[in-house]
Design a protein around this motif. Sequence first.
Motif, PDB file in Angstrom:
ATOM      1  N   GLU A 200       6.528  -1.950  -8.142  1.00  0.00           N
ATOM      2  CA  GLU A 200       6.953  -0.877  -7.243  1.00  0.00           C
ATOM      3  C   GLU A 200       8.292  -1.206  -6.593  1.00  0.00           C
ATOM      4  O   GLU A 200       8.498  -2.281  -6.055  1.00  0.00           O
ATOM      5  CB  GLU A 200       5.903  -0.684  -6.148  1.00  0.00           C
ATOM      6  CG  GLU A 200       6.083   0.559  -5.315  1.00  0.00           C
ATOM      7  CD  GLU A 200       5.598   1.797  -6.039  1.00  0.00           C
ATOM      8  OE1 GLU A 200       6.467   2.620  -6.375  1.00  0.00           O
ATOM      9  OE2 GLU A 200       4.402   1.940  -6.273  1.00  0.00           O
TER      10      GLU A 200
ATOM     11  N   PRO B  82       5.997  -1.406  -0.037  1.00  0.00           N
ATOM     12  CA  PRO B  82       4.559  -1.138  -0.166  1.00  0.00           C
ATOM     13  C   PRO B  82       4.062  -0.228   0.952  1.00  0.00           C
ATOM     14  O   PRO B  82       4.484  -0.349   2.102  1.00  0.00           O
ATOM     15  CB  PRO B  82       3.939  -2.534  -0.070  1.00  0.00           C
ATOM     16  CG  PRO B  82       5.002  -3.449  -0.568  1.00  0.00           C
ATOM     17  CD  PRO B  82       6.301  -2.844  -0.091  1.00  0.00           C
TER      18      PRO B  82
ATOM     19  N   ARG C 234       0.581  -4.191  -9.313  1.00  0.00           N
ATOM     20  CA  ARG C 234       0.460  -3.794  -7.916  1.00  0.00           C
ATOM     21  C   ARG C 234       0.118  -5.019  -7.080  1.00  0.00           C
ATOM     22  O   ARG C 234      -0.805  -5.773  -7.401  1.00  0.00           O
ATOM     23  CB  ARG C 234      -0.637  -2.728  -7.754  1.00  0.00           C
ATOM     24  CG  ARG C 234      -0.393  -1.476  -8.584  1.00  0.00           C
ATOM     25  CD  ARG C 234       0.775  -0.679  -8.057  1.00  0.00           C
ATOM     26  NE  ARG C 234       1.004   0.528  -8.844  1.00  0.00           N
ATOM     27  CZ  ARG C 234       2.184   0.910  -9.293  1.00  0.00           C
ATOM     28  NH1 ARG C 234       3.253   0.164  -9.048  1.00  0.00           N
ATOM     29  NH2 ARG C 234       2.313   2.027  -9.980  1.00  0.00           N
TER      30      ARG C 234
ATOM     31  N   GLU D 168      -0.081  -2.520  -1.384  1.00  0.00           N
ATOM     32  CA  GLU D 168      -0.079  -1.298  -2.190  1.00  0.00           C
ATOM     33  C   GLU D 168      -1.484  -0.714  -2.326  1.00  0.00           C
ATOM     34  O   GLU D 168      -2.488  -1.425  -2.241  1.00  0.00           O
ATOM     35  CB  GLU D 168       0.502  -1.585  -3.573  1.00  0.00           C
ATOM     36  CG  GLU D 168       1.957  -2.016  -3.517  1.00  0.00           C
ATOM     37  CD  GLU D 168       2.580  -2.081  -4.876  1.00  0.00           C
ATOM     38  OE1 GLU D 168       2.907  -1.019  -5.424  1.00  0.00           O
ATOM     39  OE2 GLU D 168       2.733  -3.197  -5.398  1.00  0.00           O
TER      40      GLU D 168
ATOM     41  N   GLN E  36       5.403   7.736  -2.588  1.00  0.00           N
ATOM     42  CA  GLN E  36       4.987   6.690  -3.507  1.00  0.00           C
ATOM     43  C   GLN E  36       4.637   7.272  -4.872  1.00  0.00           C
ATOM     44  O   GLN E  36       5.041   6.735  -5.914  1.00  0.00           O
ATOM     45  CB  GLN E  36       3.771   5.952  -2.936  1.00  0.00           C
ATOM     46  CG  GLN E  36       3.159   4.948  -3.894  1.00  0.00           C
ATOM     47  CD  GLN E  36       1.940   4.286  -3.314  1.00  0.00           C
ATOM     48  OE1 GLN E  36       2.039   3.264  -2.650  1.00  0.00           O
ATOM     49  NE2 GLN E  36       0.769   4.847  -3.557  1.00  0.00           N
TER      50      GLN E  36
ATOM     51  N   ARG F 159       6.507   6.530  -8.507  1.00  0.00           N
ATOM     52  CA  ARG F 159       5.801   6.053  -9.698  1.00  0.00           C
ATOM     53  C   ARG F 159       6.033   6.970 -10.892  1.00  0.00           C
ATOM     54  O   ARG F 159       6.137   6.508 -12.030  1.00  0.00           O
ATOM     55  CB  ARG F 159       4.313   5.910  -9.383  1.00  0.00           C
ATOM     56  CG  ARG F 159       4.036   4.755  -8.422  1.00  0.00           C
ATOM     57  CD  ARG F 159       2.571   4.643  -8.046  1.00  0.00           C
ATOM     58  NE  ARG F 159       2.356   3.520  -7.140  1.00  0.00           N
ATOM     59  CZ  ARG F 159       1.175   3.175  -6.629  1.00  0.00           C
ATOM     60  NH1 ARG F 159       0.096   3.879  -6.951  1.00  0.00           N
ATOM     61  NH2 ARG F 159       1.071   2.137  -5.816  1.00  0.00           N
TER      62      ARG F 159
END
Length: 246
Positions: A5, A9, A72, A76, A126, A130
């Motif tokens: 990521e 987070p 992850r 997260e 988020q 992604r």
Amino acid sequence: MSLIEQEQPLLHALRPQDRAALLALGVPRRYEPGAVILPERATTSHVVAITGGWAVVSVTTERGNRLILALRGAGELVGELAAMDLRPRSATVAALGPVAAVVIPGDRFRGFLAGSPAASALVLRQLSSRLRSSDGERRSLASENVLQRLAARLVELVERTGRRNPDASVTIDLPLPQHDLAASVGSTREAVAKALRLLRERGIVRTASRQLVVTDLEPLRLLAGGGGGDGAGGGGGGPRLPRPGV
């Protein structure tokens, strides 16, 4: 291409009071290395907040191969997509090493988001991040060869998890076995082994059991950017990358 990521987070981005309120909704749990945290296609809707360790998000392709979509880490969330749309899990999440987490029931998570617009905005951001990362992975699989994809992955792992050694080399501190490294670039173990052998022969990396040391980062950056195509492992054709989310 990105396995880890890029955004802060989610738990770290929340206000302290919101983070404490969210974690208070769940039950702490620990997972042993290799344990399945969330299975693909399961109809559960709970959310898992990772508080320590690393987890691997993967899917099984139409050909039966395993493809790693993401790693992850602490701070997260995983499983939030199924908690919001109540559809089956789209990927498997498994512990890479020991993982500490908090398991939050889906209805409590939805209630938390309904009462916190700021947290809802962070979750949406988020998910958007992604999806953009997934699009980048698709482009990589379609246009780059195995050596380029591997170089880009190693550069990312060095930058995000690397530990600098006294001799200026960098140790990648994730216990990624070679088959997982192959799954993270959408290739076979044999093709990745060939690419790693080429990098070792050129003095760019050193390998040991579940440990990889990068001794010269700049050639990897050049390869990741499209230079020096030795064609290890063949062209960029690979399995179609599904959308992330579990």
